[in-house]
Design a protein around this motif. Sequence first.
Motif, PDB file in Angstrom:
ATOM      1  N   ILE A 124     -27.640  -6.379  10.370  1.00 10.28           N
ATOM      2  CA  ILE A 124     -26.434  -5.988  11.103  1.00 10.28           C
ATOM      3  C   ILE A 124     -25.252  -5.931  10.139  1.00 10.28           C
ATOM      4  N   PRO A 125     -24.775  -4.723   9.880  1.00 14.85           N
ATOM      5  CA  PRO A 125     -23.627  -4.623   8.977  1.00 14.85           C
ATOM      6  C   PRO A 125     -22.339  -5.030   9.677  1.00 14.85           C
ATOM      7  N   TYR A 126     -21.360  -5.399   8.904  1.00  5.82           N
ATOM      8  CA  TYR A 126     -20.062  -5.706   9.501  1.00  5.82           C
ATOM      9  C   TYR A 126     -18.978  -5.003   8.712  1.00  5.82           C
ATOM     10  N   THR A 127     -17.891  -4.751   9.380  1.00  5.91           N
ATOM     11  CA  THR A 127     -16.810  -4.027   8.714  1.00  5.91           C
ATOM     12  C   THR A 127     -15.745  -4.974   8.164  1.00  5.91           C
ATOM     13  N   HIS A 128     -15.489  -6.046   8.905  1.00  8.02           N
ATOM     14  CA  HIS A 128     -14.476  -6.994   8.437  1.00  8.02           C
ATOM     15  C   HIS A 128     -14.696  -8.351   9.091  1.00  8.02           C
ATOM     16  N   GLU A 182     -16.500   7.718   4.108  1.00  5.86           N
ATOM     17  CA  GLU A 182     -17.767   8.410   4.264  1.00  5.86           C
ATOM     18  C   GLU A 182     -18.905   7.650   3.577  1.00  5.86           C
ATOM     19  N   VAL A 183     -18.630   7.133   2.401  1.00  8.18           N
ATOM     20  CA  VAL A 183     -19.643   6.352   1.682  1.00  8.18           C
ATOM     21  C   VAL A 183     -19.974   5.096   2.495  1.00  8.18           C
ATOM     22  N   MET A 184     -18.942   4.433   3.005  1.00  9.73           N
ATOM     23  CA  MET A 184     -19.160   3.255   3.839  1.00  9.73           C
ATOM     24  C   MET A 184     -19.986   3.606   5.073  1.00  9.73           C
ATOM     25  N   ARG A 185     -19.683   4.741   5.661  1.00 12.82           N
ATOM     26  CA  ARG A 185     -20.414   5.172   6.848  1.00 12.82           C
ATOM     27  C   ARG A 185     -21.898   5.330   6.527  1.00 12.82           C
ATOM     28  N   ARG A 186     -22.179   5.941   5.378  1.00 14.92           N
ATOM     29  CA  ARG A 186     -23.582   6.156   4.994  1.00 14.92           C
ATOM     30  C   ARG A 186     -24.291   4.844   4.710  1.00 14.92           C
ATOM     31  N   ILE A 187     -23.556   3.889   4.155  1.00 14.76           N
ATOM     32  CA  ILE A 187     -24.169   2.586   3.891  1.00 14.76           C
ATOM     33  C   ILE A 187     -24.457   1.890   5.222  1.00 14.76           C
ATOM     34  N   HIS A 188     -23.499   1.929   6.108  1.00 15.10           N
ATOM     35  CA  HIS A 188     -23.684   1.312   7.422  1.00 15.10           C
ATOM     36  C   HIS A 188     -24.806   1.966   8.205  1.00 15.10           C
ATOM     37  N   ALA A 189     -24.831   3.300   8.141  1.00 15.57           N
ATOM     38  CA  ALA A 189     -25.835   4.045   8.892  1.00 15.57           C
ATOM     39  C   ALA A 189     -27.196   3.994   8.208  1.00 15.57           C
ATOM     40  N   ARG A 190     -27.288   3.240   7.133  1.00 15.83           N
ATOM     41  CA  ARG A 190     -28.539   3.083   6.395  1.00 15.83           C
ATOM     42  C   ARG A 190     -29.066   4.400   5.807  1.00 15.83           C
ATOM     43  N   PRO A 215     -29.267  -0.899   1.267  1.00 13.52           N
ATOM     44  CA  PRO A 215     -29.027  -1.754   0.099  1.00 13.52           C
ATOM     45  C   PRO A 215     -30.066  -1.545  -0.996  1.00 13.52           C
ATOM     46  N   GLY A 216     -29.617  -1.418  -2.209  1.00 12.77           N
ATOM     47  CA  GLY A 216     -30.520  -1.225  -3.333  1.00 12.77           C
ATOM     48  C   GLY A 216     -30.637   0.224  -3.762  1.00 12.77           C
ATOM     49  N   THR A 217     -30.273   1.136  -2.888  1.00  8.44           N
ATOM     50  CA  THR A 217     -30.354   2.566  -3.196  1.00  8.44           C
ATOM     51  C   THR A 217     -29.431   2.947  -4.338  1.00  8.44           C
ATOM     52  N   VAL A 218     -29.940   3.790  -5.221  1.00  5.80           N
ATOM     53  CA  VAL A 218     -29.071   4.384  -6.231  1.00  5.80           C
ATOM     54  C   VAL A 218     -28.513   5.650  -5.613  1.00  5.80           C
ATOM     55  N   ILE A 219     -27.212   5.709  -5.443  1.00  5.85           N
ATOM     56  CA  ILE A 219     -26.601   6.864  -4.788  1.00  5.85           C
ATOM     57  C   ILE A 219     -26.391   7.988  -5.802  1.00  5.85           C
ATOM     58  N   PRO A 220     -26.195   9.220  -5.323  1.00  6.86           N
ATOM     59  CA  PRO A 220     -25.994  10.348  -6.249  1.00  6.86           C
ATOM     60  C   PRO A 220     -24.842  10.079  -7.213  1.00  6.86           C
ATOM     61  N   ASN A 221     -24.880  10.727  -8.332  1.00  8.33           N
ATOM     62  CA  ASN A 221     -23.829  10.493  -9.318  1.00  8.33           C
ATOM     63  C   ASN A 221     -22.510  11.169  -8.920  1.00  8.33           C
ATOM     64  N   GLU A 222     -21.470  10.782  -9.603  1.00  8.12           N
ATOM     65  CA  GLU A 222     -20.128  11.243  -9.251  1.00  8.12           C
ATOM     66  C   GLU A 222     -20.004  12.759  -9.221  1.00  8.12           C
ATOM     67  N   ALA A 223     -20.595  13.393 -10.200  1.00  8.43           N
ATOM     68  CA  ALA A 223     -20.483  14.851 -10.283  1.00  8.43           C
ATOM     69  C   ALA A 223     -21.102  15.506  -9.044  1.00  8.43           C
ATOM     70  N   THR A 279     -24.855   4.268  -9.813  1.00  9.02           N
ATOM     71  CA  THR A 279     -24.205   3.436  -8.798  1.00  9.02           C
ATOM     72  C   THR A 279     -25.216   3.083  -7.722  1.00  9.02           C
ATOM     73  N   ARG A 280     -25.313   1.794  -7.401  1.00 13.32           N
ATOM     74  CA  ARG A 280     -26.232   1.418  -6.338  1.00 13.32           C
ATOM     75  C   ARG A 280     -25.547   0.540  -5.302  1.00 13.32           C
ATOM     76  N   VAL A 281     -26.080   0.608  -4.094  1.00  6.75           N
ATOM     77  CA  VAL A 281     -25.546  -0.212  -3.016  1.00  6.75           C
ATOM     78  C   VAL A 281     -25.976  -1.653  -3.289  1.00  6.75           C
ATOM     79  N   ALA A 282     -25.040  -2.568  -3.265  1.00 11.56           N
ATOM     80  CA  ALA A 282     -25.334  -3.965  -3.586  1.00 11.56           C
ATOM     81  C   ALA A 282     -26.424  -4.521  -2.675  1.00 11.56           C
ATOM     82  N   LEU A 283     -27.366  -5.241  -3.279  1.00  9.83           N
ATOM     83  CA  LEU A 283     -28.469  -5.817  -2.519  1.00  9.83           C
ATOM     84  C   LEU A 283     -27.975  -6.953  -1.636  1.00  9.83           C
TER      85      LEU A 283
END
Lengths: 237, 237
Positions: free
Chosen positions: B172-176, A15-23, A27-35, A69-73
Motif C-alpha cells: 500500500i503506497p502512501y503519499t504523505h 506523473e512519475v509518482m503516479r506511475r510508481i504508485h500505480a505500479r 520498486p526496483g524497476t530501472v526507469i527509462p533514461n532522461e533522454a 535511475t531505479r525506483v527505491a526498493l
Amino acid sequence: MTGLTFNSWQAIQDEVMRRIHARVWPPGTVIPNEADLALEFGCARATVNRALRALAEMGILERRRKAGTRVALHPVSRATLDIPVIRQEITERGQSYGYQRLSCAILRPPAEIARTLWINPASDALHVSALHLSETRPFVIEDRWINLTTAPAAAAQDFETLSANEWLVVTIPYTHGSIRFTAAAATAQEAELLCTTPGAPVFVVERLTWDHERTVTLARLCYGPGYSITTGIGTPS
Amino acid sequence: MTGLTFNSWQAIQDEVMRRIHARVWPPGTVIPNEADLALEFGCARATVNRALRALAEMGILERRRKAGTRVALHPVSRATLDIPVIRQEITERGQSYGYQRLSCAILRPPAEIARTLWINPASDALHVSALHLSETRPFVIEDRWINLTTAPAAAAQDFETLSANEWLVVTIPYTHGSIRFTAAAATAQEAELLCTTPGAPVFVVERLTWDHERTVTLARLCYGPGYSITTGIGTPS
DNA sequence: CAGATTATTATGTATAGACATAATTGCAGA
DNA sequence: TCTGCAATTATGTCTATACATAATAATCTG
C-alpha cells in the motif's frame, strides 16, 4: 501514448509518482533514461532531470551514473526536522518565554566530555547550565560544554540573561554537526528542576556542532514529560 | 575583485557560505541578486540559481521573488532523518532480525483511534501488534491500526511471519504522513515485552500515513531503553 | 489622500546544445 | 582465464536565452 505534454518539472514529478504508485514502475524497476522520458513527455532533458533529481533527494528514486535511475526498493520515509532556537520553539506556540541561568564556570571537563569535544582532558572548557521556561513552567534543561579553543569569546560571557543557545547561533557559526534523540529517566536533580518525579521519562536531545575541523559545543537538552517533536513525512506534493 | 572564476555551483555555494561565515553577509543581509553574482563569479545565472536554491532548501538563505535573497536570521538547523523499515534498521547494525506476532484482529477501534484514522467509529479496522527482535532480544513493539477502507487487502493477511511494517510498504503506497517522537513510561505490558521494568523510559514513535485523501495506517512503535536516533545536521558540505 | 492600476524587478523555470564524469561493458592482450 | 584498457552510456552540470510569476514600487485616478 498519452498525447499530452508535461511542460513543468512538477507535472513530470507527479506523473512519475503516479506511475510508481500505480505500479507501472514497481520498486526496483530501472526507469527509462532522461533522454527517452524527455522525448515521451515532450520537454527538455533538463526538465526531466530536475524532476528526477528532486525525487532522488526525497529517497524515492536512486540514481547512479551509467547505471540509470531505479525506483527505491525500500522507500525509507525521510523526515526533515527543523530545530529552532529554544526561545523560538516556545514563542511559536504562542507562549511566553522565560530563562534562568543555573551555573556558568570554566572547569576541567569529565573525560568523556573531553573526548567527545576532542579537547585535551587537562585543559579547561566552559560549562553552562540553564533552565528555559514556557509560561513560568519549566520547559527544558540545557546542559552545555563550550570548546574555548574554538569560541574563546564565550569566556567573557556570563549567560545571565542571554542563553548560550542563542548567543552561539548568532556569534559562533558552525559548519556541521550531529544530533541524537533518546528517552531517559530523570535524575533527582533533573526531576526537581522540571517539577516532576525522579525516574520520570524525559526526552533528551544531544547536539554536537563543529566548525570545520574543530568542535564548537556539546549540548544536552532535557525536555520534561509530555514533550514531543512532530513533523511531516513523504512527498510534500 | 577576486579575479578568480567559480565555474561550478558547488564552488559558488562554498563561496557564499564562506561569506556568511566570515560575516561579509551577516544574518539578515540581502545579498546581491543572481544576475550580479553571476557577473561577479563569471558564470551563468542558472549556476548561481542552483547554488542559492540549494542553500535555501537547507534553510540558510530565504528567497522571495522580487524581494531578493537574504541570509536567514535564525539559522534553524535542519536535520533529515531516514526512517527505514524495522528489519533494515536492525540488519544495518549487523544484527540478526527476529519477528513475533502478538495479535491480529478486525475490531472496533477506540474512539480516539477512529478519529485519528478518520473512519466511522462504528466500523471496524484491523489491529496488529507485534514484537521485533534484534539478536533474540526485544527491540521494538509495533502496535498498529490499519484502515480497511484504504487497504482492504490487509484483511486477508495474518501477519504471522511478515510484519505489517514490511507488508504495507511494498503493498500500500502512501503519499504523505506525519511522525511524532516522544518519551513515555513503559506500561506493565510493554515492560514485560521489552524485558524491562514498568515505568522505564521508552522511546515512542507514532506515525500516521495517508494515501491522497484517505488514511492508511496509524502505527505506534515503542523502543526499549537505550534506543536512540542519530543524524547529521548542517551543511553536508 | 486613498485605492486601484501599471511598471519594474528578482526569482522561477524551460530549452537546446554542449561537455564532464562515473561506472559498466566488452574487448584485447598476457 | 584473468587482468587491464578502452568504448559506451546515463547522469551531472554549464551556458545563453527566453519567458513566467510574484511582489514591490510607482503612478494614475476618483
